[in-house]
Design an enzyme around this catalytic site. Structure first.
Site, short mmCIF file in Angstrom:
data_model
loop_
_atom_site.label_atom_id
_atom_site.label_comp_id
_atom_site.label_asym_id
_atom_site.label_seq_id
_atom_site.Cartn_x
_atom_site.Cartn_y
_atom_site.Cartn_z
N SER A 286 46.23 46.55 53.04
CA SER A 286 46.49 46.45 51.82
C SER A 286 45.57 47.60 51.38
CB SER A 286 46.55 45.28 51.24
OG SER A 286 44.95 44.33 51.56
N LYS B 172 44.29 37.27 44.81
CA LYS B 172 43.10 39.67 44.36
C LYS B 172 43.68 39.40 42.38
CE LYS B 172 44.89 41.59 48.97
NZ LYS B 172 45.58 41.72 49.33
#
Length: 805
Positions: free
Chosen positions: A654, A697
């Site tokens: 990611s 996040k």
């Protein structure tokens, strides 16, 4: 390329419209009888339970907390109610081979009846047999047998006496036995008188005595035989008397169990053994003063003829459904217990104890897969029973032939059971891959769904589920707003605004906590603030580590910039998972670029702190660079990538968009806005792909920026494919609505690089050239410089006579 716009606040959080909830509280909702969203699993269970072919046992797979066990038990109990009751099972004494107890199957309820009847029979025999032996008839007949022996003995001795007297010899009976002595005129001669006889007379007497001695010896040899005949007749008499005493008692039992041939066979053997051991019943009655001895004899007899009822189904109107929460080897297949006697461990058929397979025989057995696999020998024991279709009670030592001592060898019991294993998907796939027996025994998989679609119908069903769980656990009802918040939390737990989590365990825990806060406040219903308080409290109990990390970022110990511009530095985002709690942590990703041989070094991999997926992401971006900027020339580049201040394992791809942007920044010499953070995966064509943990996040970076003060320039770049997953916190959505924070959706790396650097990415023309002033042009120019530098070095080496590479 059009300018990238931040997402609208409505895209960041999909709230539940309370106007679509047509109730005031969950008390009005109809109870949900079926498990929500588990049609696939339900059909698989119905199939697995219904099919009666060998090996079609079930493995119910899915994460814990989905209600797997609840649904399985409910469906099995419904099915069991339509089936015949399982039979009773007993173990009986094998009178000919006591170490091999016999198994007996009986119709439901007959096991207890037989056990009680035999116990009563032994009690009655304890009185009937001694009474029969005390009767006048028995005494008279035994006296006749004894007198017959004595008469025969006396007749033989009398005949010998008569023969001796014919030769003037007398048969004397002494304490030492029989003796012969000469007589004269009816008087026995003394030794001195015998020696006064002439020699011829003495020889005659000695010869006669010798003949008489032989005759006497023949008579004495016959006496033990006669006594044996007496004993045989007495024994036969005893058997006859015992049979007469036992017969009328056994007759009733034979009539009772005339339809059960196996029981009749055992009763006949029992009757024969009682007859053979009638003396024990007499001894029990003959020791009234010795109370302890009498009790010991009575207990021994009860023990010998006892019916060990190991499985009883008299109280069940249906096939058994058994859940074994401790599936050890002995708890599954049964065990042989021992008792200490005189310092020695002994056992018999009455100490045979059943296992879960016995209790579930004829029905269903549910076992937790992880537990049965972690118990020594249990998995092999279960497979052995299923393959052989028999339950064989034996110790672990016998199972693996580790001992050779004689022990009980109970007759195995035929096994007819449907086994249901409940476990995680990983266990199912591991067993399927590495155990060749698994697919032969567990041919039906019931896979539970973790989510349902958040459609209007799904939302209504979810509300019914919440109401049902509240009633089942005696909790306060929820009003519409509280249900709406619980539904929104279900979407957040699922990590998808278009889906809802079916994790029943988490829902129940949330409702219980909300019930607690509502009760403390004296409310009669659970409200939205109660649900929110429960959610916040749960997070607060688990976020100590998050607070510590964020505090270190604020202190500058962990270097994360949220303003300014840096070349080759990008704020990446990762997720730390602490079990039931996960949070986002910003990380600085730095890149350097210089002349080299086309190698992009992943420092995390080089020091063995990077996982294989992360290394794959770095390789993809390196090949993206080569394919885009060096199609017709070597990539004369040596670059390095690293997560700054990372002291643990780095895994996942990611961060590959952030790493690529940092590398482009280093090549172009273009500064990156530190007010922005990036997450996303990239493929070899520069397209941005979805990642996990997007909500955590975004919130992690927001918390850092918010603590330092939102400037309106800060934000997060995420893959556009992650937009449906957004269910952000209310404060994050509020900041975005006010323009103080932004969430940007990405489709390509060019969009990310342009937004981070403030330079247009630029698109190549038909000749492959990028426009002046664009980021891609600056990268392309820098790589061209490195390529020509390489050519110059090669030419210099050639002119100087050096080797060329």
């Amino acid at each position: 390329m059009s300018e990238l716009k931040p997402l609208a606040p409505e895209a960041l959080y999909q709230s539940c419209d309370t106007s679509r909830l047509d109730f005031e509280t969950t008390a009005e909702l109809e109870e949900m009888k079926e498990m929500l969203g588990q049609d696939r699993a339900r059909k698989a269970i119905h199939f697995g339970v219904g099919i009666r072919a060998e090996g079609f046992n079930l493995f119910v797979l899915g994460p814990s907390g989905l209600g797997k066990l609840t649904l399985v038990r409910r469906l099995l109990e419904q099915r069991a109610g339509q089936e015949l009751r399982a039979r009773d099972w007993c173990y009986l004494n094998n009178f000919t081979s006591p170490h091999k107890p016999r198994a007996l199957s009986l119709p439901p309820g007959q096991g207890r009846r037989l056990r009680d009847d035999v116990k009563q029979l032994v009690d009655e025999l304890g009185g009937a047999i001694p009474a029969a032996f005390e009767s006048d008839e028995y005494r008279t007949r035994r006296q006749e047998i004894q007198e017959e022996f004595e008469t025969r003995q006396e007749a033989a001795l009398a005949e010998l006496q008569k023969e001796a007297e014919a030769h003037d010899i007398s048969l004397l009976r002494t304490p030492a036995g029989f003796a012969f002595a000469p007589m004269r005129e009816g008087e026995v001669l003394t030794p001195d008188q015998f020696h006064e006889l002439n020699e011829e007379e003495q020889q005659r007497v000695e010869a006669v005595v010798s003949t008489l001695q032989e005759h006497l010896q023949r008579i004495l040899l016959k006496i033990p035989q006669w006594r044996k005949q007496v004993r045989d007749k007495v024994r036969e008499l005893n058997r006859e008397i015992t049979f007469s005493a036992v017969g009328h008692l056994m007759e009733h039992l034979h009539e009772t169990y005339v339809a059960l041939p196996e029981v009749l066979e055992h009763l006949k053997e029992l009757e024969q053994d009682v007859i053979e051991n009638a003396e024990n019943f007499r001894k029990m009655a003959e020791s009234p003063g010795e109370e302890e001895e009498g009790k010991g004899l009575r207990g021994s007899l009860q023990h010998r003829y006892e019916v060990n009822l190991i499985v009883e189904n008299a109280d069940h109107g249906e096939a058994p459904v058994v859940y074994e929460d401790n599936p050890s080897f002995q708890n599954l297949v049964g065990r042989v217990e021992h008792v200490a006697q005189m310092g020695t461990l002994v056992t018999d058929f009455t100490l045979l104890k059943p296992g879960a397979l016995h209790r579930a025989n004829g029905g269903y057995l549910i076992i937790d897969a992880r537990r049965v696999l972690t118990q020594p020998f249990s998995w092999e024991g279960l497979k052995r029973a299923l393959f052989s279709r028999q339950i064989r009670i034996e110790s672990v030592a016998q199972f693996f032939s580790l001992v050779s001592t004689v022990s009980l060898e109970p007759e195995p019991i035929p096994l007819d059971v449907k086994v249901v294993l409940v476990g995680d998907r990983l266990l199912y796939y591991l067993l399927s891959q590495y155990d060749p027996d698994f697919d032969k025994l567990f041919k039906v998989a019931a896979d539970f769904e973790e989510h349902i679609d958040r459609t209007p119908e799904g939302t209504r069903s979810y509300a019914r589920l919440i109401g049902t769980l509240a009633r089942e656990h005696s909790l306060l009802p929820l009003d519409r707003a509280a249900v709406a918040r619980a539904i929104e939390h279900g979407a957040r737990t699922a990590g998808d605004s278009e889906r809802l989590s079916t994790h029943v365990g988490n829902i129940v825990d949330l409702l219980r906590e909300a019930h607690h806060y509502a009760s403390e406040a004296g409310r009669e219903v659970i409200t939205r603030p109660d649900i929110q308080t429960a959610i916040d409290a749960r997070i607060h109990r688990s976020d100590r580590l998050r607070e510590r990390i964020y505090a270190e970022i604020q202190r500058g110990t962990i270097n994360i910039r949220t303003e300014g511009v840096e070349v080759g530095l990008v704020n990446g985002l990762s997720v730390i998972d602490l079990g039931n709690f996960a949070f986002g942590q910003p990380s600085r990703i730095s890149a350097t670029a210089r002349f080299g041989e086309g190698e992009v070094v992943d420092i995390e991999r080089e020091v063995e702190m990077g996982g294989s997926i992360h290394s794959k992401g770095v390789l993809i971006l390196s090949h993206y660079l080569a394919a885009r900027y060096a199609r017709d020339r070597p990539l004369s580049l040596s670059a390095s990538l690293v997560f700054e201040q990372s002291y643990g394992m780095v895994e996942g791809d990611s961060a590959s968009v952030a790493e690529l942007c940092a590398l482009l920044s280093a090549l172009a010499g273009a500064g990156v806005k530190q007010s922005l953070a990036v997450t996303g995966s990239v493929n070899q064509h520069g397209q941005v792909q979805a990642i996990g943990g997007v909500n955590e996040k975004i919130e992690g970076y927001f918390d850092i920026c918010n603590a330092r003060g939102l400037t309106g320039e800060q934000g997060v770049l995420i893959p556009r494919t992650n937009v449906p997953h957004l269910m952000l916190r209310e404060d994050v959505v509020a900041a975005c609505r006010e323009g103080r924070f932004h969430v940007y959706p990405l489709d390509t790396v060019d969009q990310a690089a342009a937004l981070l650097t403030g330079l247009p990415a630029g698109e190549a023309d038909s000749e492959g050239r990028y426009p002046e002033g664009s980021l891609n042009r600056r990268v392309d120019d820098r790589l061209d410089e490195l390529y020509h530098l390489r050519l110059e070095l090669m030419e210099h080496k050639h002119d100087s006579g050096g080797e060329t590479s």
